[in-house]
Design a protein around this motif. Structure first.
Motif: not given
Length: 260
Positions: A170-195
């Motif tokens: 994060a010190e060398v990379r700008k914060e940004m959203h990854q994946g499809h902007p309308e992405e939905k988790e069908l099971l909570a946590g499926a995409r992992g933790a977000d930092y």
């Protein structure tokens, strides 16, 4: 001689530290402490045995070590470190799960008692290089996910190594959203933790020691940087380095890379 007390001496990492300290020419194992150590003995040099203590504070007063190596548990480590630092003893810590508030408290406590503490999420030199290489790659591949794998007895998730990897990237990379902007988790946590837009995935299964893979994706290609420990011996050079280097440090040192 550096006088070493090992806290958590009967655990997987603690027992490896005990063995390694006994092999060092410039170190002396002066005590082994473990919450489950009542009536337990550990082998030391020349066929002798050492009784395992259960009272850390009492043992500190008796043996007066130069440094305490702590591989205990996230739920007890803060209480142990308050005891160690308040006694003016140095600490080298492999236990993880610290908050920013915890780190600030330990830094202040170490300085107030004119002593030092090293907290390293990972003592493997290969893991330190993995993080450095990942930070370099992140300058060119900003889409990144981290997969860390540990044995099923590990209590905290994600691992301290995964967290510090994400923090360094994060010190060398700008914060940004990854994946499809309308992405939905069908099971909570499926995409992992977000930092800060990075995803961190934790695997807990028997058979793993502690491995991590950092995956970068770009148009038409992926890049993988991984660290795969074979056994716990890989951490010992880093732990011994920490014990030696912390002899003249005051305050908190976070990360083994600060000593390399």
């Amino acid at each position: 001689m550096i006088k070493v007390l090992v806290n958590g001496a009967l655990g997987r990492m603690g027992s490896e530290v005990v063995k390694t300290v006994l092999e060092q020419e410039d170190m002396e194992l002066v005590a082994a402490v473990d919450a489950f150590g009542a009536d337990k003995m550990i082998p030391v040099k020349n066929g002798n045995q050492m009784a395992v203590a259960t009272d850390l504070k009492a043992k500190l007063m008796v043996v007066k070590p130069d440094v305490v190596v702590d591989f205990t548990r996230p739920d007890v480590v803060m209480a142990s470190l308050r005891t160690v630092l308040s006694a003016g003893v140095r600490a080298v810590v492999g236990t993880t799960g610290f908050s920013e508030a915890d780190l600030a408290e330990l830094d202040e406590l170490a300085k107030a008692n004119n002593t030092g503490i090293l907290i390293a999420p990972n003592f493997a030199l290969g893991a330190i290089l993995m993080i450095k290489l990942a930070c370099e790659a992140a300058k060119y591949f900003p889409n990144v996910e981290i997969i860390e794998r540990h044995h099923d007895k590990k209590l905290d998730a994600p691992s301290g190594t995964a967290v510090i990897t994400a923090q360094k990237i994060a010190e060398v990379r700008k914060e940004m959203h990854q994946g499809h902007p309308e992405e939905k988790e069908l099971l909570a946590g499926a995409r992992g933790a977000d930092y800060k837009g990075m995803k961190i995935h934790s695997v807990r299964l028997p058979g793993y020691v502690a491995s991590q893979e950092v995956i970068f994706g770009s148009q038409g290609e992926t890049l993988r940087i991984s660290n795969e420990p074979v056994n716990r011996e890989c951490y010992m050079p880093g732990v011994m380095l920490g014990c030696r280097k912390m002899m003249d440090k005051v305050g908190l040192t976070y990360g083994l890379d600060k000593l390399l």
